[in-house]
Motif scaffolding. Structure first.
Motif, short mmCIF file in Angstrom:
data_model
loop_
_atom_site.label_atom_id
_atom_site.label_comp_id
_atom_site.label_asym_id
_atom_site.label_seq_id
_atom_site.Cartn_x
_atom_site.Cartn_y
_atom_site.Cartn_z
N ILE A 85 37.35 40.77 38.83
CA ILE A 85 36.39 41.88 38.93
C ILE A 85 37.19 43.17 39.01
O ILE A 85 37.68 43.54 40.07
N LEU A 86 37.36 43.85 37.88
CA LEU A 86 38.08 45.12 37.91
C LEU A 86 37.10 46.24 38.18
O LEU A 86 36.02 46.29 37.61
N PHE A 87 37.50 47.14 39.08
CA PHE A 87 36.65 48.27 39.43
C PHE A 87 37.48 49.54 39.38
O PHE A 87 38.60 49.58 39.88
N ARG A 88 36.92 50.57 38.75
CA ARG A 88 37.63 51.84 38.67
C ARG A 88 37.18 52.72 39.82
O ARG A 88 36.01 53.09 39.91
N ARG A 89 38.14 53.04 40.70
CA ARG A 89 37.79 53.88 41.86
C ARG A 89 37.60 55.33 41.42
O ARG A 89 37.96 55.70 40.31
N ASN A 91 39.22 57.82 42.17
CA ASN A 91 40.49 58.47 41.85
C ASN A 91 41.17 57.83 40.62
O ASN A 91 42.36 58.00 40.42
N ASN A 92 40.35 57.05 39.87
CA ASN A 92 40.81 56.39 38.64
C ASN A 92 41.77 55.22 38.86
O ASN A 92 42.26 54.64 37.91
N GLU A 93 42.01 54.89 40.11
CA GLU A 93 42.83 53.72 40.40
C GLU A 93 41.99 52.47 40.07
O GLU A 93 40.78 52.43 40.31
N ILE A 94 42.65 51.45 39.50
CA ILE A 94 41.90 50.24 39.14
C ILE A 94 42.27 49.11 40.08
O ILE A 94 43.45 48.82 40.28
N VAL A 95 41.23 48.51 40.68
CA VAL A 95 41.48 47.43 41.65
C VAL A 95 40.79 46.17 41.19
O VAL A 95 39.70 46.22 40.63
N PRO A 107 37.16 49.88 52.87
CA PRO A 107 37.19 51.29 52.39
C PRO A 107 36.55 51.46 51.02
O PRO A 107 35.99 52.52 50.72
N LEU A 108 36.57 50.42 50.18
CA LEU A 108 35.99 50.55 48.84
C LEU A 108 34.48 50.52 48.85
O LEU A 108 33.83 50.93 47.88
#
Lengths: 350, 350, 376
Positions: A85-89, A91-95, A107-108
């Protein structure tokens, strides 16, 4: 099994907010005294989808199709069996959410929220509107008491409730208003993504329409991305940009809304649309309606091959033998049917 | 059957059931709730009357008043309910005691009732066969063997698969749709002349709903019984009903043939409701037209026309002071001061 | 979208009160509609007052033996003396003995009324060790034998009413202390069971079933018999309540576990989790506040069981023993037929037990009905 490309942290296209690949959720079936593992209920089996920033992806299906479970897995309300499950935060960081622990998820959670179906059980009856709507801010340590109060009052205004109501408890409100309280709470931390799980299904017709309009206004105002889960095809056609159709834990078809409703590619989509009773008596008399046979199969004991084949009017020998993959076909649509190209199915739009 | 009276002179021969100014009031701590506040309608032999309304409109309470199945805390219903299952056999249901012999006779033999939740009608501790057999033995005087045959025949009639085996199944062994079928079999077991269906498909998935609607239509034309079909779903009512009554806050605001309701409504509430439903295959623009405000709580029903605070056509000084009379236009009835003006508007459209 | 909802509905002060009423206010509102429960609450409050200030409320000492006033029947209270109103008073009792059967009987001496006075001086006592006083709530003035015995006297001439009041202190507190022990055990094990689930839950469940399957009286008897007779009555008292709690906690644990299981599936608990709330916050802010009212109701309903247990044990002579005064100990005096036929007033402690148990049950019912003010 999916033919969709599997992106990694680097290769996720810029406009994609959520990218789910090979999502699985199995519940073990245990038998006997020693709880021996004898099999799995495949509640979600190999679901892959992308959600673009600012769009509304509708997810339709009947009860037991797993549509709510997909949303809850994406928000990590449950642990998943497998998948990415990729999610773009923001701040454009991908988790990759699938790898996070509960504590790392916290926090997410500010960036992704959920609106529930039942406006009665989803609000703690012992909390005032201030406490309910302000709770996410308290949890994430945003603002002091005065700032939280101002923000809650502002949020209540945004969802069309009077800020004077801030000290009331939820029992003072009707179902539609409670749903708005839930929406205000979901908005509290400026999330980028909201999963609406049958958000208007429990409401009366006139109130549902008000709340749907509110959700659309908020999307425009705050640039929200929605995953809109419902069993109401009319509603999904109205609100969604793209629609995924689920059956027995699998995605059967994903397509832009207009294409899906004018030219479905999966026999189940066609059957679903044909089954919806239309508020149009003259049309009903002329419309040919062949009700689907049988009932949705038991997820603990799914049919071989394509899980829809026992009810499918177009099923052939191959369907009971081979599980079809979710393939990308012409027009960027995805479908899980061996014969999608050969069939000529009828949609709801004339 | 001591309460049987001679044929009611006022009732036309095709009439099956007539409600005349029925009131059901609930004295509650917070005040008097006029759940049903002067409802009159009739059902002709062999027709399907749809009753539509949002929650709190009193649509189900009216049906329960017919069956004399109101909760004990309800004040005794006022108004006349006349039922004539056969020529020369007329019951004044409103005059019968709720547990009188005649009333039980009517309930068992002449009027069947089905519900949203099948388990309200089915006993969990008896097989469905035993429950049907008990009813037919009691009301049709069949012996055990004949009753069992009748039960199997009924299950086949409601299209249960393997009726010979499922006759010995307990309700919990069946799926939701199958239970619904079992309940229908029980309700029609004595060839009733009237079937009251109270939201029977609301809890079902669309494909199962389509099956049950199809089944009810078949049974209706085959057995020639009349149906009162209560629902909040305009699509369902368009599919099954011959005539439709729309209820709002304990009153019928409009009654007409199904086509007139959907294509030539003469009450602003009906018109507004129909506009606010998202329709499959119809582009209604980005925003759904809504009805402003919400359904008032039952303790503070607005004076005059109960719909006036939410009505876009409301005229101060008339609508908020005078209760609108029933205006009749052929087969159509509308409870709106300005119903005549909609005729012109509608005519201009066509 | 917003205008329509904003504009409608003027704010109504009376409704606003209801809409922003705190949960406990709503609970109290609902509770106060349950008349029997409210009466029970008052009864128990008065009883508790009497028990706490037993020395003051009781007109006599519980152990004061009056050799010439044994087995006296309850003293009648009169208002009129020789046709004249004099306020509440009693007549002195003349003790006579039947010359043939040698049975003692009492005749009122109607020559002179003994008015009942409030705050009369009688025997000395120490008020909670703070100061010494001899003031009692009520009594009669006069000679040493001019007594008011509202519930008669026992075979040693001790005032049954005074003993009953002192016994209430022991019996009620045994119930409350027992419930407190049971509460600690029940809350801990119940919440562990309900929150973690899995094999821990299974193990605790089986343990509870095992305990519940043992017949209670023999178990109590066995445990109580193990306490040495020579131990201090206070230690025996604590241990007896603990024994009662060892069995009583299962009921509370069940309530707590059930609540945890039910609340774990509430949408609002999931909503809190999806907002990033920690487990600690979910339990303390969302689950416990919803459970407190149910737990209080369950505790109230558990008290009578404890009181009955103490009474039963003491009655059988296995619990508290004289000189400790409890209702069960007092009922020992009513164990034989002679006393029931000749001195039925010795059964008064039994009546007190019945009333108290009923009151706790009604109170508990009322609380349970009010526990969820948002239902319906």
């Amino acid at each position: 099994m999916s033919e969709l490309p599997i992106p990694n942290h680097a290769s996720l296209p810029d406009d994609v907010l959520f990218s789910v690949r090979g999502l699985k959720k199995y519940f073990p079936i245990q038998a006997g005294w020693l709880k021996k593992h004898v099999g799995d209920v495949k509640a979600i089996d190999d679901v892959s989808l992308d959600i673009k920033k600012g769009e509304t992806l509708g997810l339709v299906g009947e009860s037991g199709s797993g549509k709510s479970t997909v949303a809850r897995l994406m928000l990590r309300a449950y642990d998943l069996t497998d998948g990415q499950i990729l999610f773009r935060r923001s701040n454009n960081e991908i988790v990759d959410l699938s790898k996070l622990t509960d504590r790392e998820m916290r926090p997410l959670r500010a960036e992704m929220q959920m609106i529930f179906q039942d406006p009665y059980s989803s609000l703690n009856p012992r909390m005032t509107l201030l406490e309910l709507v302000g709770e996410p801010m308290v949890i994430h340590g945003v603002g002091n008491a005065g700032e939280i109060k101002d923000r809650v009052a502002e949020l209540l205004k945004v969802v069309g409730l009077r800020p004077e109501f801030i000290n009331r408890y939820p029992h003072a409100f009707s179902g539609g208003q409670r749903q708005r309280i839930g929406i205000a709470r979901a908005l509290a931390l400026n999330p980028s993504f909201i999963a609406a799980d049958e958000a208007v299904s429990a409401l009366d017709v006139s109130v549902a329409a008000q709340n749907i309009n509110l959700l659309q206004d908020l999307q425009e105002q705050f640039g929200l991305t929605y995953l809109f889960i419902t069993h109401d095809l009319g509603m999904v056609e109205h609100i969604a940009d793209r629609v995924g159709v689920m059956y027995l834990g699998r995605l059967m078809e994903v397509a832009p809304t207009e294409l899906l409703f004018s030219k479905p590619l999966h026999p189940y989509t066609e059957a679903l649309m044909a089954a919806v009773p239309q508020p149009d008596p003259r049309g009903n008399r002329t419309r040919k309606r062949v009700p689907l046979k049988g009932e949705i199969a038991n997820a603990a004991n799914p049919p071989s091959g394509c899980s829809f084949h026992p009810r499918c009017p177009y099923a052939q020998a191959k369907c009971s033998a081979e599980v079809p993959a979710l393939r990308t076909v012409a027009g960027g649509r995805q479908v899980r049917c061996h014969f999608a190209e050969e069939l000529s199915l009828v949609g709801a739009v004339a | 059957m001591g309460n049987k009276t001679m044929t009611n002179q006022n009732m036309p021969p095709e009439r099956l059931l007539e409600l005349d100014d029925v009131h059901v009031h609930f004295p509650l701590r917070e005040g008097l709730v006029k759940a049903v506040n002067g409802v009159s309608y009739h059902v002709n032999k062999g027709e399907v009357l749809g009753i539509v309304g949002e929650s709190g409109s009193g649509k189900s309470i009216t049906a329960r008043a017919i069956m004399r199945l109101l909760p004990k805390r309800a004040a005794a219903p006022e108004g006349g309910i006349t039922f004539r299952p056969r020529n020369g056999e007329t019951y004044e249901l409103s005059a019968l005691g709720r547990n009188s012999r005649a009333m039980r006779q009517v309930r068992g033999q002449h009027i069947g009732m089905i519900f949203q939740e099948p388990m309200t009608a089915l006993s969990p501790v008896h097989t469905i066969g035993a429950q049907i057999m008990r009813t037919v033995q009691l009301h049709m005087g069949l012996n055990r063997k004949a009753a069992r045959e009748r039960a199997i025949e009924l299950l086949a009639k409601v299209q249960m698969p393997r009726p010979n085996q499922l006759v010995d199944a307990f309700p919990h062994q069946l799926s939701g749709g199958m239970r619904q079928r079992a309940m229908i079999a029980l309700a029609i077991s004595c060839n009733p002349s009237l079937l009251i269906a109270d939201e029977p498909t609301t809890a079902l998935d669309v494909t199962t709903e389509a099956q049950i609607l199809e089944l009810l239509k078949e049974l209706q034309s085959e057995m020639g019984m009349a149906i009162i079909f209560i629902t909040h779903n305009f699509g369902v009512v368009a599919d099954i009903a011959d005539r439709v009554s729309v209820m709002y806050l304990g009153k019928i605001v409009e009654t007409a043939t199904v086509d007139d309701i959907f294509y030539a409504a003469k009450h602003p509430y009906t018109q507004a409701l129909l506009r606010s439903i998202p329709r499959l295959g119809v582009d209604q623009g980005r925003r759904l037209p809504t009805i402003p405000g919400m359904v008032p709580d039952p303790f503070s029903v607005p004076p005059g026309c109960a719909f006036n605070p939410r009505c876009t056509h409301a005229v101060a000084g008339i609508c908020d002071t005078q209760v609108p009379p029933e205006k009749i236009f052929g087969s159509q009835m509308s409870r709106c001061h300005f119903a005549d003006q909609f005729v012109a508007a509608e005519a201009a459209h066509v | 979208m917003t205008e329509q909802t904003l504009a409608a509905e003027p704010i109504n002060a009376k409704k606003e009160d209801l809409y922003s009423a705190k949960p406990w206010q709503l609970i109290w509102r609902r509770f106060s509609k349950h008349i029997l429960a409210v009466i029970s609450l008052w009864f128990l409050l008065i009883l508790a007052f009497c028990a706490i200030f037993a020395e003051f409320v009781a007109p006599y000492e519980p152990f004061k033996v009056e050799r010439l006033r044994t087995m006296a029947p309850p003293t009648g209270i009169h208002l009129f003396h020789e046709g004249q109103f004099v306020g509440p008073f009693v007549y002195a009792m003349e003790r006579t003995r039947d010359p043939e059967t040698t049975r003692v009987s009492y005749e009122p001496d109607t020559s002179e009324p003994l008015p009942i006075r409030l705050f009369v001086a009688s025997s000395d006592y120490s008020f909670f060790g703070l100061f010494k006083t001899d003031i009692h709530l009520f009594g009669v003035e006069g000679g040493r034998r001019d007594q008011i015995n509202l519930m008669g006297t026992d075979d040693l001439g001790r005032d049954v009413f005074s003993r009953l009041i002192h016994g209430a202190r022991v019996s009620l507190s045994a119930g409350l202390v027992g419930v407190a022990f049971a509460f600690v055990l029940g809350l801990t094990l119940g919440s562990i069971s309900g929150y973690f689930g899995g094999w821990i839950d299974g193990a605790i469940q089986r343990l509870m079933e095992l305990i519940r399957s043992i017949p209670t009286i023999p178990l109590w008897m066995g445990l109580a018999a193990a306490l040495p007779v020579v131990w201090d009555p206070l230690i025996v008292y604590v241990l007896i309540t603990f024994i009662l709690a060892l069995i009583g906690w299962t009921y509370l644990a069940r309530v707590v576990r059930g609540q945890f299981l039910a609340l774990r599936n509430e949408d609002y608990v999931l909503a809190a989790r999806l907002s990033g709330a920690s487990e600690y916050r979910i339990i303390t802010k969302h689950m416990l506040p919803s459970m407190t009212s149910y737990i209080i109701a369950a505790l109230t309903l558990a008290v009578p069981e404890m009181i009955l247990g103490e009474t039963a044990l003491s009655f059988l002579g296995l619990g508290l023993r004289p000189p400790v005064v409890s209702w069960g100990v007092l009922l020992q005096d009513a164990q034989n037929l002679r006393s029931i036929s000749l001195a039925p007033w010795l059964l008064a402690p039994g009546g007190a037990v019945v009333l108290t148990v009923l009151a706790f049950n009604f109170l508990g019912d009322g609380l349970r009905d009010a526990a969820d003010p948002y239902g319906q």
